[in-house]
Structure formats: structure tokens, C-alpha cells
Design a protein around this motif. Structure first.
Motif, PDB file in Angstrom:
ATOM      1  N   ASP A 122       0.872  -1.173   0.000  1.00  0.00           N
ATOM      2  CA  ASP A 122       0.000   0.000   0.000  1.00  0.00           C
ATOM      3  C   ASP A 122       0.909   1.223   0.000  1.00  0.00           C
ATOM      4  OD1 ASP A 122      -2.081   1.775   0.246  1.00  0.00           O
ATOM      5  OD2 ASP A 122      -2.458   1.359   2.362  1.00  0.00           O
ATOM      6  N   PHE A 123       0.707   2.132  -0.958  1.00  0.00           N
ATOM      7  CA  PHE A 123       1.499   3.357  -0.944  1.00  0.00           C
ATOM      8  C   PHE A 123       0.710   4.478  -1.600  1.00  0.00           C
ATOM      9  CE2 PHE A 123       2.605   1.838  -5.168  1.00  0.00           C
ATOM     10  CZ  PHE A 123       2.656   2.999  -5.923  1.00  0.00           C
ATOM     11  N   ALA A 124       1.144   5.700  -1.336  1.00  0.00           N
ATOM     12  CA  ALA A 124       0.516   6.884  -1.926  1.00  0.00           C
ATOM     13  C   ALA A 124       1.492   8.041  -1.838  1.00  0.00           C
ATOM     14  CB  ALA A 124      -0.774   7.227  -1.195  1.00  0.00           C
ATOM     15  N   TYR A 125       1.393   8.950  -2.812  1.00  0.00           N
ATOM     16  CA  TYR A 125       2.148  10.204  -2.759  1.00  0.00           C
ATOM     17  C   TYR A 125       1.388  11.266  -3.524  1.00  0.00           C
ATOM     18  CZ  TYR A 125       3.858   9.111  -7.469  1.00  0.00           C
ATOM     19  OH  TYR A 125       3.948   8.804  -8.797  1.00  0.00           O
ATOM     20  N   ALA A 126       1.691  12.523  -3.229  1.00  0.00           N
ATOM     21  CA  ALA A 126       1.052  13.647  -3.910  1.00  0.00           C
ATOM     22  C   ALA A 126       2.041  14.799  -3.968  1.00  0.00           C
ATOM     23  CB  ALA A 126      -0.214  14.077  -3.183  1.00  0.00           C
ATOM     24  N   VAL A 127       1.980  15.560  -5.062  1.00  0.00           N
ATOM     25  CA  VAL A 127       2.847  16.725  -5.245  1.00  0.00           C
ATOM     26  C   VAL A 127       1.984  17.882  -5.729  1.00  0.00           C
ATOM     27  CG1 VAL A 127       4.745  17.699  -6.593  1.00  0.00           C
ATOM     28  CG2 VAL A 127       4.860  15.333  -5.816  1.00  0.00           C
ATOM     29  N   LYS A 128       2.117  19.022  -5.073  1.00  0.00           N
ATOM     30  CA  LYS A 128       1.480  20.263  -5.512  1.00  0.00           C
ATOM     31  C   LYS A 128       2.427  21.371  -5.088  1.00  0.00           C
ATOM     32  CE  LYS A 128      -2.897  22.566  -5.767  1.00  0.00           C
ATOM     33  NZ  LYS A 128      -4.317  22.518  -5.437  1.00  0.00           N
ATOM     34  N   ASP A 129       3.120  21.948  -6.063  1.00  0.00           N
ATOM     35  CA  ASP A 129       4.151  22.911  -5.693  1.00  0.00           C
ATOM     36  C   ASP A 129       3.934  24.268  -6.349  1.00  0.00           C
ATOM     37  OD1 ASP A 129       5.007  22.650  -8.306  1.00  0.00           O
ATOM     38  OD2 ASP A 129       6.796  21.511  -7.823  1.00  0.00           O
ATOM     39  N   TYR A 130       4.848  25.195  -6.075  1.00  0.00           N
ATOM     40  CA  TYR A 130       4.749  26.582  -6.513  1.00  0.00           C
ATOM     41  C   TYR A 130       4.796  26.743  -8.033  1.00  0.00           C
ATOM     42  CZ  TYR A 130       9.722  26.139  -7.308  1.00  0.00           C
ATOM     43  OH  TYR A 130      10.940  25.729  -7.770  1.00  0.00           O
ATOM     44  N   SER A 131       5.356  25.767  -8.756  1.00  0.00           N
ATOM     45  CA  SER A 131       5.496  25.903 -10.207  1.00  0.00           C
ATOM     46  C   SER A 131       4.259  25.434 -10.963  1.00  0.00           C
ATOM     47  CB  SER A 131       6.717  25.118 -10.683  1.00  0.00           C
ATOM     48  OG  SER A 131       6.484  23.732 -10.534  1.00  0.00           O
ATOM     49  N   GLY A 132       3.253  24.929 -10.255  1.00  0.00           N
ATOM     50  CA  GLY A 132       2.035  24.475 -10.921  1.00  0.00           C
ATOM     51  C   GLY A 132       1.941  22.970 -11.066  1.00  0.00           C
ATOM     52  N   ASN A 133       2.975  22.246 -10.650  1.00  0.00           N
ATOM     53  CA  ASN A 133       2.892  20.782 -10.692  1.00  0.00           C
ATOM     54  C   ASN A 133       1.826  20.321  -9.715  1.00  0.00           C
ATOM     55  OD1 ASN A 133       4.910  20.157 -12.571  1.00  0.00           O
ATOM     56  ND2 ASN A 133       6.496  20.393 -11.026  1.00  0.00           N
ATOM     57  N   ASP A 134       0.967  19.435 -10.180  1.00  0.00           N
ATOM     58  CA  ASP A 134      -0.094  18.898  -9.341  1.00  0.00           C
ATOM     59  C   ASP A 134      -0.380  17.478  -9.818  1.00  0.00           C
ATOM     60  OD1 ASP A 134      -2.214  18.370  -7.696  1.00  0.00           O
ATOM     61  OD2 ASP A 134      -3.549  19.882  -8.545  1.00  0.00           O
ATOM     62  N   TYR A 135       0.129  16.475  -9.084  1.00  0.00           N
ATOM     63  CA  TYR A 135      -0.099  15.082  -9.451  1.00  0.00           C
ATOM     64  C   TYR A 135      -0.046  14.220  -8.203  1.00  0.00           C
ATOM     65  CZ  TYR A 135       5.046  15.108  -9.509  1.00  0.00           C
ATOM     66  OH  TYR A 135       6.369  15.266  -9.186  1.00  0.00           O
ATOM     67  N   ALA A 136      -0.667  13.040  -8.297  1.00  0.00           N
ATOM     68  CA  ALA A 136      -0.709  12.131  -7.156  1.00  0.00           C
ATOM     69  C   ALA A 136      -0.877  10.704  -7.664  1.00  0.00           C
ATOM     70  CB  ALA A 136      -1.865  12.486  -6.221  1.00  0.00           C
ATOM     71  N   HIS A 137      -0.528   9.742  -6.818  1.00  0.00           N
ATOM     72  CA  HIS A 137      -0.632   8.325  -7.148  1.00  0.00           C
ATOM     73  C   HIS A 137      -0.921   7.568  -5.862  1.00  0.00           C
ATOM     74  CE1 HIS A 137       1.403   4.646  -9.277  1.00  0.00           C
ATOM     75  NE2 HIS A 137       0.248   4.342  -8.740  1.00  0.00           N
ATOM     76  N   GLN A 138      -1.869   6.657  -5.925  1.00  0.00           N
ATOM     77  CA  GLN A 138      -2.238   5.823  -4.776  1.00  0.00           C
ATOM     78  C   GLN A 138      -2.434   4.415  -5.304  1.00  0.00           C
ATOM     79  OE1 GLN A 138      -5.789   4.721  -4.657  1.00  0.00           O
ATOM     80  NE2 GLN A 138      -5.120   3.309  -3.083  1.00  0.00           N
ATOM     81  N   GLU A 139      -1.896   3.402  -4.604  1.00  0.00           N
ATOM     82  CA  GLU A 139      -1.990   2.025  -5.078  1.00  0.00           C
ATOM     83  C   GLU A 139      -1.999   1.070  -3.881  1.00  0.00           C
ATOM     84  OE1 GLU A 139       0.687  -0.682  -8.083  1.00  0.00           O
ATOM     85  OE2 GLU A 139       0.437   1.446  -8.525  1.00  0.00           O
TER      86      GLU A 139
END
Length: 144
Positions: free
Chosen positions: A52-69
Motif C-alpha cells: 500500500d502506498f501513496a504520494y502527492a505533489v502540488k508545488d509553486y510551479s504548478g505541478n499537481d499530481y498524485a498516485h495511490q496504489e
């Protein structure tokens, strides 16, 4: 009659005949043994391990992505999302196992936006003035 080594020709012929028959017998394929071509075929259905894992990124440059499995060792499922350059968000939900393979559901959220291109380069103003000539004017032409 004998050869120069003192072996009778009939005995030499017999040895040659037996050697040829042995070579022929060893070259004939044996149907009871399967041929050996290389490494055995791989096995794909190995026991799975739960995770089981998950991560998310939302930063100042506009990157916005996530993954959960997650996986129970047999079925793996999860989702991920990413903001695309046209402003939409791609959301992928998936499930994978040995029976059905990888089955994904892809959804796009939002409306694609394509702003009018704006010139990104403007030539800078000159940083100097054209220099004045430093040579004297030419003399008059003698034939005029």
C-alpha cells in the motif's frame, strides 16, 4: 595386404566402418528426449506480496499530481491524477490481476484551454548610438 603401419587393410576398414557407424548413430535425434534449446520458459504466476502506498505533489510551479496504489497479493488497484498542460486533469483508476490483466478507466476533468500565443521575445533597445565617421570625406574625383 597391410598398410605402412603394419595393420591389415581389412582391419583398418573395419575400424573406419565402426567409427562412421558410431558417428551416425550419435547424430540421429532420439525421440524420447526433448531437444534442449536454452533457458526454461519464465513463470509469471508467482505469489504476490501485499503493499500500500501513496504520494502527492502540488508545488509553486504548478505541478499537481498524485498516485495511490494497494494490493492484497492477488489484485492490485489504485488511481493517479495529473494536471495536463491544457488545464484539464487526467484521472486514471485501475485494477490489475492475473486473470483480467490491466484494466484502466481514464477520465478528463475540466475544459481544455488554449490561450492565444503571446510573443515571448522583444528585441532590446540598442545599448549604443551609431558612431560618427572618424575618417575625412573623400577628395573630389579628378574627372568631374
Amino acid at each position: 595386404m597391410s598398410t605402412k603401419f603394419g595393420i591389415p587393410c581389412s582391419l583398418l576398414q573395419l575400424f573406419l566402418l565402426l567409427g562412421a557407424l558410431a558417428a551416425l548413430a550419435s547424430a540421429v535425434p532420439r525421440p524420447d528426449n526433448p531437444p534442449v534449446y536454452g533457458a526454461p520458459p519464465p513463470t509469471y504466476k508467482q505469489p504476490g506480496m501485499p503493499f500500500d502506498f501513496a504520494y502527492a505533489v502540488k508545488d509553486y510551479s504548478g505541478n499537481d499530481y498524485a498516485h495511490q496504489e494497494t494490493s492484497d497479493g492477488h489484485v492490485t488497484s489504485g488511481s493517479y491524477h495529473v494536471v495536463l498542460p491544457d488545464g484539464r486533469t487526467e484521472v486514471v483508476s485501475f485494477e490489475a490481476d492475473h486473470d483480467n490483466g490491466y484494466v484502466a478507466n481514464v477520465v478528463y476533468e475540466g475544459e481544455a484551454r488554449y490561450p492565444a500565443p503571446a510573443p515571448s521575445y522583444h528585441p532590446p533597445p540598442p545599448s549604443y548610438h551609431a558612431p560618427a565617421p572618424s575618417y575625412p570625406p573623400p577628395p573630389p574625383h579628378p574627372h568631374k
